[in-house]
Design a protein around this motif. Sequence first.
Motif, PDB file in Angstrom:
ATOM      1  N   CYS A   1      36.046 -17.214 -27.941  1.00  0.00           N
ATOM      2  CA  CYS A   1      37.053 -17.104 -29.108  1.00  0.00           C
ATOM      3  C   CYS A   1      37.700 -17.163 -29.578  1.00  0.00           C
ATOM      4  CB  CYS A   1      36.337 -14.911 -29.715  1.00  0.00           C
ATOM      5  SG  CYS A   1      37.209 -14.927 -31.710  1.00  0.00           S
ATOM      6  N   THR A   2      38.606 -17.855 -30.682  1.00  0.00           N
ATOM      7  CA  THR A   2      39.957 -18.544 -30.357  1.00  0.00           C
ATOM      8  C   THR A   2      41.340 -17.888 -31.558  1.00  0.00           C
ATOM      9  OG1 THR A   2      39.573 -20.259 -32.154  1.00  0.00           O
ATOM     10  CG2 THR A   2      39.225 -20.849 -29.941  1.00  0.00           C
ATOM     11  N   CYS A   3      39.807 -17.179 -32.112  1.00  0.00           N
ATOM     12  CA  CYS A   3      40.410 -16.394 -33.210  1.00  0.00           C
ATOM     13  C   CYS A   3      41.678 -15.137 -32.833  1.00  0.00           C
ATOM     14  CB  CYS A   3      40.038 -15.306 -34.048  1.00  0.00           C
ATOM     15  SG  CYS A   3      38.552 -16.521 -34.892  1.00  0.00           S
ATOM     16  N   LYS A   4      43.299 -14.833 -33.948  1.00  0.00           N
ATOM     17  CA  LYS A   4      43.630 -14.122 -33.156  1.00  0.00           C
ATOM     18  C   LYS A   4      43.477 -13.408 -33.973  1.00  0.00           C
ATOM     19  CE  LYS A   4      46.462 -17.825 -32.175  1.00  0.00           C
ATOM     20  NZ  LYS A   4      47.281 -17.666 -30.420  1.00  0.00           N
ATOM     21  N   VAL A   5      44.091 -11.588 -33.159  1.00  0.00           N
ATOM     22  CA  VAL A   5      43.652 -10.429 -33.516  1.00  0.00           C
ATOM     23  C   VAL A   5      44.729 -10.276 -34.016  1.00  0.00           C
ATOM     24  CG1 VAL A   5      43.996  -8.083 -32.319  1.00  0.00           C
ATOM     25  CG2 VAL A   5      42.844  -9.962 -31.458  1.00  0.00           C
ATOM     26  N   GLY A   6      44.484  -9.597 -35.905  1.00  0.00           N
ATOM     27  CA  GLY A   6      45.662  -9.290 -36.875  1.00  0.00           C
ATOM     28  C   GLY A   6      45.420  -7.960 -36.806  1.00  0.00           C
ATOM     29  N   ALA A   7      46.358  -6.976 -37.501  1.00  0.00           N
ATOM     30  CA  ALA A   7      46.916  -6.229 -37.690  1.00  0.00           C
ATOM     31  C   ALA A   7      45.252  -4.737 -38.270  1.00  0.00           C
ATOM     32  CB  ALA A   7      47.417  -6.076 -39.418  1.00  0.00           C
ATOM     33  N   HIS A   8      44.581  -5.176 -38.379  1.00  0.00           N
ATOM     34  CA  HIS A   8      43.444  -5.212 -38.022  1.00  0.00           C
ATOM     35  C   HIS A   8      42.152  -4.978 -36.809  1.00  0.00           C
ATOM     36  CE1 HIS A   8      44.682  -3.684 -42.066  1.00  0.00           C
ATOM     37  NE2 HIS A   8      44.372  -4.797 -42.884  1.00  0.00           N
ATOM     38  N   ALA A   9      42.731  -5.406 -36.366  1.00  0.00           N
ATOM     39  CA  ALA A   9      41.950  -5.447 -34.372  1.00  0.00           C
ATOM     40  C   ALA A   9      41.310  -4.757 -33.963  1.00  0.00           C
ATOM     41  CB  ALA A   9      43.094  -5.655 -33.525  1.00  0.00           C
ATOM     42  N   ILE A  10      39.898  -4.715 -33.416  1.00  0.00           N
ATOM     43  CA  ILE A  10      39.272  -3.547 -33.150  1.00  0.00           C
ATOM     44  C   ILE A  10      39.219  -3.230 -31.713  1.00  0.00           C
ATOM     45  CG2 ILE A  10      36.718  -2.935 -32.846  1.00  0.00           C
ATOM     46  CD1 ILE A  10      36.387  -4.371 -35.366  1.00  0.00           C
ATOM     47  N   VAL A  11      39.291  -2.468 -31.440  1.00  0.00           N
ATOM     48  CA  VAL A  11      39.812  -2.038 -29.321  1.00  0.00           C
ATOM     49  C   VAL A  11      38.333  -1.314 -28.860  1.00  0.00           C
ATOM     50  CG1 VAL A  11      41.483  -0.990 -27.502  1.00  0.00           C
ATOM     51  CG2 VAL A  11      42.169  -1.784 -30.385  1.00  0.00           C
ATOM     52  N   ARG A  12      38.401  -1.929 -28.066  1.00  0.00           N
ATOM     53  CA  ARG A  12      36.628  -1.285 -27.330  1.00  0.00           C
ATOM     54  C   ARG A  12      36.967  -1.834 -25.333  1.00  0.00           C
ATOM     55  NH1 ARG A  12      30.759  -2.589 -28.413  1.00  0.00           N
ATOM     56  NH2 ARG A  12      29.874  -0.521 -27.843  1.00  0.00           N
ATOM     57  N   HIS A  13      36.817  -0.685 -24.940  1.00  0.00           N
ATOM     58  CA  HIS A  13      37.198  -0.535 -23.556  1.00  0.00           C
ATOM     59  C   HIS A  13      38.711  -1.370 -23.034  1.00  0.00           C
ATOM     60  CE1 HIS A  13      33.215   0.720 -23.180  1.00  0.00           C
ATOM     61  NE2 HIS A  13      32.477  -0.638 -24.336  1.00  0.00           N
ATOM     62  N   GLY A  14      39.326  -1.347 -24.290  1.00  0.00           N
ATOM     63  CA  GLY A  14      40.616  -1.275 -23.522  1.00  0.00           C
ATOM     64  C   GLY A  14      41.289  -3.168 -23.634  1.00  0.00           C
ATOM     65  N   LYS A  15      39.649  -3.465 -24.408  1.00  0.00           N
ATOM     66  CA  LYS A  15      40.461  -4.825 -25.176  1.00  0.00           C
ATOM     67  C   LYS A  15      40.147  -4.890 -26.760  1.00  0.00           C
ATOM     68  CE  LYS A  15      37.977  -6.993 -20.889  1.00  0.00           C
ATOM     69  NZ  LYS A  15      36.987  -7.552 -20.541  1.00  0.00           N
ATOM     70  N   HIS A  16      41.781  -5.829 -27.534  1.00  0.00           N
ATOM     71  CA  HIS A  16      41.213  -6.461 -28.234  1.00  0.00           C
ATOM     72  C   HIS A  16      40.119  -7.321 -29.151  1.00  0.00           C
ATOM     73  CE1 HIS A  16      44.952  -3.990 -27.295  1.00  0.00           C
ATOM     74  NE2 HIS A  16      45.431  -3.407 -28.279  1.00  0.00           N
ATOM     75  N   TYR A  17      39.941  -6.702 -30.118  1.00  0.00           N
ATOM     76  CA  TYR A  17      38.609  -8.002 -30.546  1.00  0.00           C
ATOM     77  C   TYR A  17      39.062  -8.086 -32.561  1.00  0.00           C
ATOM     78  CZ  TYR A  17      36.022  -6.563 -26.397  1.00  0.00           C
ATOM     79  OH  TYR A  17      35.664  -6.744 -25.595  1.00  0.00           O
ATOM     80  N   CYS A  18      38.933  -9.173 -32.650  1.00  0.00           N
ATOM     81  CA  CYS A  18      39.334  -9.690 -34.014  1.00  0.00           C
ATOM     82  C   CYS A  18      38.412  -9.075 -35.345  1.00  0.00           C
ATOM     83  CB  CYS A  18      39.580 -11.017 -34.107  1.00  0.00           C
ATOM     84  SG  CYS A  18      37.957 -12.149 -34.308  1.00  0.00           S
TER      85      CYS A  18
END
Length: 56
Positions: free
Chosen positions: A11-28
Amino acid sequence: MSNQTCACPGCTCKVGAHAIVRHGKHYCCQACASHHANGEPCTSTEGCDCAKGAHH
């Protein structure tokens, strides 16, 4: 954090203000956070093909 890239492989998307955090990683988006469990496409940016490489 807004300049961070999504933790989903491929994934090349940037993590925005509404990022989803799962297992300490940030997803878009939720699809990336669930590793495209049901083949959901990336919902952050039109045309991102990271779901095609996810087979979990």
